[in-house]
Design a protein around this motif. Structure first.
Motif, PDB file in Angstrom:
ATOM      1  N   TYR A  21      -0.402  -5.578  -3.443  1.00 42.72           N
ATOM      2  CA  TYR A  21       0.770  -6.446  -3.267  1.00 42.72           C
ATOM      3  C   TYR A  21       0.857  -7.589  -4.272  1.00 42.72           C
TER       4      TYR A  21
ATOM      5  N   PHE B  61       7.020  -2.085  -2.229  1.00 41.72           N
ATOM      6  CA  PHE B  61       6.894  -1.911  -0.779  1.00 41.72           C
ATOM      7  C   PHE B  61       8.242  -2.133  -0.088  1.00 41.72           C
TER       8      PHE B  61
ATOM      9  N   TYR C  22      10.270   6.965   5.117  1.00 40.97           N
ATOM     10  CA  TYR C  22       9.400   5.914   5.666  1.00 40.97           C
ATOM     11  C   TYR C  22      10.037   5.373   6.955  1.00 40.97           C
TER      12      TYR C  22
ATOM     13  N   GLY D 289       4.935  -4.781  11.991  1.00 38.80           N
ATOM     14  CA  GLY D 289       4.780  -4.071  10.717  1.00 38.80           C
ATOM     15  C   GLY D 289       3.682  -3.024  10.699  1.00 38.80           C
TER      16      GLY D 289
ATOM     17  N   ASN E 240      -4.022  -1.023   8.997  1.00 37.52           N
ATOM     18  CA  ASN E 240      -4.860  -1.133   7.796  1.00 37.52           C
ATOM     19  C   ASN E 240      -6.281  -1.596   8.130  1.00 37.52           C
TER      20      ASN E 240
ATOM     21  N   TYR F  55       4.320   8.817   3.350  1.00 35.96           N
ATOM     22  CA  TYR F  55       3.436   8.243   2.327  1.00 35.96           C
ATOM     23  C   TYR F  55       3.464   9.037   1.023  1.00 35.96           C
TER      24      TYR F  55
ATOM     25  N   GLU G 207      -5.947   3.049   0.134  1.00 35.46           N
ATOM     26  CA  GLU G 207      -5.428   2.502   1.398  1.00 35.46           C
ATOM     27  C   GLU G 207      -5.666   3.476   2.534  1.00 35.46           C
TER      28      GLU G 207
ATOM     29  N   SER H 225      -4.084   3.960   6.444  1.00 33.69           N
ATOM     30  CA  SER H 225      -3.077   3.498   7.388  1.00 33.69           C
ATOM     31  C   SER H 225      -3.336   4.238   8.690  1.00 33.69           C
TER      32      SER H 225
HETATM   33  C1  AVJ Z   1       2.562  -2.477   5.139  1.00 33.01           C
HETATM   34  C2  AVJ Z   1       0.399  -1.662   5.600  1.00 33.01           C
HETATM   35  C3  AVJ Z   1       2.151  -1.301   7.139  1.00 33.01           C
HETATM   36  O1  AVJ Z   1       0.471   1.268   5.900  1.00 33.01           O
HETATM   37  O2  AVJ Z   1       2.513   1.909   6.260  1.00 33.01           O
HETATM   38  C4  AVJ Z   1       3.467   1.896   2.935  1.00 33.01           C
HETATM   39  C5  AVJ Z   1       1.837  -0.016   3.595  1.00 33.01           C
HETATM   40  N1  AVJ Z   1       1.489   1.994   2.130  1.00 33.01           N
HETATM   41  N2  AVJ Z   1       3.364   3.007   2.181  1.00 33.01           N
HETATM   42  C6  AVJ Z   1       1.694   1.133   5.785  1.00 33.01           C
HETATM   43  C7  AVJ Z   1       2.264   1.266   2.910  1.00 33.01           C
HETATM   44  C8  AVJ Z   1       2.171   3.059   1.687  1.00 33.01           C
HETATM   45  C9  AVJ Z   1       2.236  -0.095   5.034  1.00 33.01           C
HETATM   46  N3  AVJ Z   1       1.827  -1.371   5.711  1.00 33.01           N
END
Ligand code: AVJ
Length: 321
Positions: free
Chosen positions: A36, A44, A53, A159, A164, A209, A283, A285
């Motif tokens: 970020y 984002f 999404y 959110g 995470n 994603y 990452e 999620s």
């Molecule tokens: C902001 C952490 C909630 O994990 O869905 C979105 C970040 N990474 N697409 C998630 C994210 C890839 C998002 N968050």
């Protein structure tokens, strides 16, 4: 001249240390918080508007439909403490339904961003008392003394950012939040409202994603671009590709950067070598069930008081008591 702390330089050195540490591990990892920067935050924002999404729009629709119920859950004269103030659109839906008077305390590490968000909320709700708190909510921090308590404090964590966190980190976070909201002058026990993305079919999860327009790919690759741009690393950005994977053991969608052929990343005299197919994990999620989230909350001393979901049960907003 006095030595002044230079936050930008300190950030860069923290980034460098994380990159060297993460790339030195047998399973290469870069912490997701480095996704970020300004460019990453912009990407984002674009992700939240993608057709694939679903989390942002689903959570927003739950908040719109249940705002009155959530405001009743907060009760009169509430101090709303928001962890990570990036979600002000969602916050405004809840604030608009709150009884007056109320206090809003957004907590964020990015001071400029925090003040901009606070100013926006203030212009829309002149009756609201706003007390921004600059702090890293992922670390142990104390709320400032003198934060008004009114009748009750409610922690707000929308959110699905909780996804995470590892289960251990999630329990620590929920426990710390309980410490922040408990014990007001009026003696009311604190409450919390937490957004949780739910387990669902893999096709929907992976598409969220790995969108067709490639915005999530650009978001993920921006992390490697930052390593080159900000740390002076040498790497072939075209030699890595975005991949979204399901990790069943962790119930998590993972983002990886996959080396599409043998690659090297050079940084500070070190060479990090990748065989074709080796990845950098950027990452996780995690996706919860309502019951599973209830167990995490219980481990932090909370009870699931209310659960608001959409008709498809894609996303839950949990009211903790
Ligand atoms: C902001 C952490 C909630 O994990 O869905 C979105 C970040 N990474 N697409 C998630 C994210 C890839 C998002 N968050």
């Amino acid at each position: 001249m006095l030595d002044r702390p230079n936050p930008a330089a300190a950030q860069r050195e923290a980034f460098r240390a994380d990159v060297i540490e993460g790339l030195s591990r047998p399973t290469r990892t870069l912490p997701s918080r480095w996704l970020y920067d300004d460019r990453g935050s912009e990407l984002f924002e674009a992700i939240t508007r993608l057709p694939e999404y679903y989390p942002t729009r689903t959570e927003t629709s739950i908040l719109m439909e249940q705002a009155e119920a959530m405001a009743a859950f907060c009760g009169p004269r509430v101090t709303l403490i928001e962890y990570g103030a990036g979600a002000s659109l969602k916050t405004e839906i809840l604030i608009a339904a709150l009884a007056e008077p109320a206090v809003y305390a957004p907590v964020d590490i990015a001071g400029d961003f925090l003040l901009a968000a606070a100013a926006r909320v203030e212009s829309r709700f002149p009756w609201l008392e706003i007390r921004p708190v600059v702090a890293d909510f992922t670390a142990d921090f104390e709320l400032p003394r003198g934060l008004p308590a009114l009748n009750r404090r409610v922690g707000f964590f929308p959110g699905s950012t909780i996804g995470n966190l590892t289960p251990h980190e999630a329990v620590a976070f929920l426990d710390r939040m309980r410490g922040h909201v408990d014990g007001t002058d009026a003696g009311e026990a604190g409450r919390a409202i937490v957004g949780v993305d739910l387990v669902k079919d893999l096709e929907t999860l992976l598409a969220a994603y790995d969108d067709a327009a490639g915005v999530t790919a650009a978001f993920n690759l921006n992390l490697l671009a930052r390593v080159v741009r900000e740390l002076g690393a040498e790497a072939d950005l075209d030699g890595f590709a975005h991949e979204a994977r399901w990790n069943a053991a962790e119930s998590a969608v993972e983002m990886h950067l996959v080396a599409t052929s043998a690659q090297e990343i050079r940084l500070d005299g070190e060479i990090f070598r990748f065989r074709a197919g080796e990845t950098i994990h950027t990452e996780s999620s995690r996706k919860h069930t309502v019951e599973g989230f209830g167990r995490l909350a219980a481990a932090a001393g909370w009870d699931l008081g209310e659960v608001w979901t959409d008709a498809d049960e894609a996303f839950a907003v949990a009211g903790l008591v």
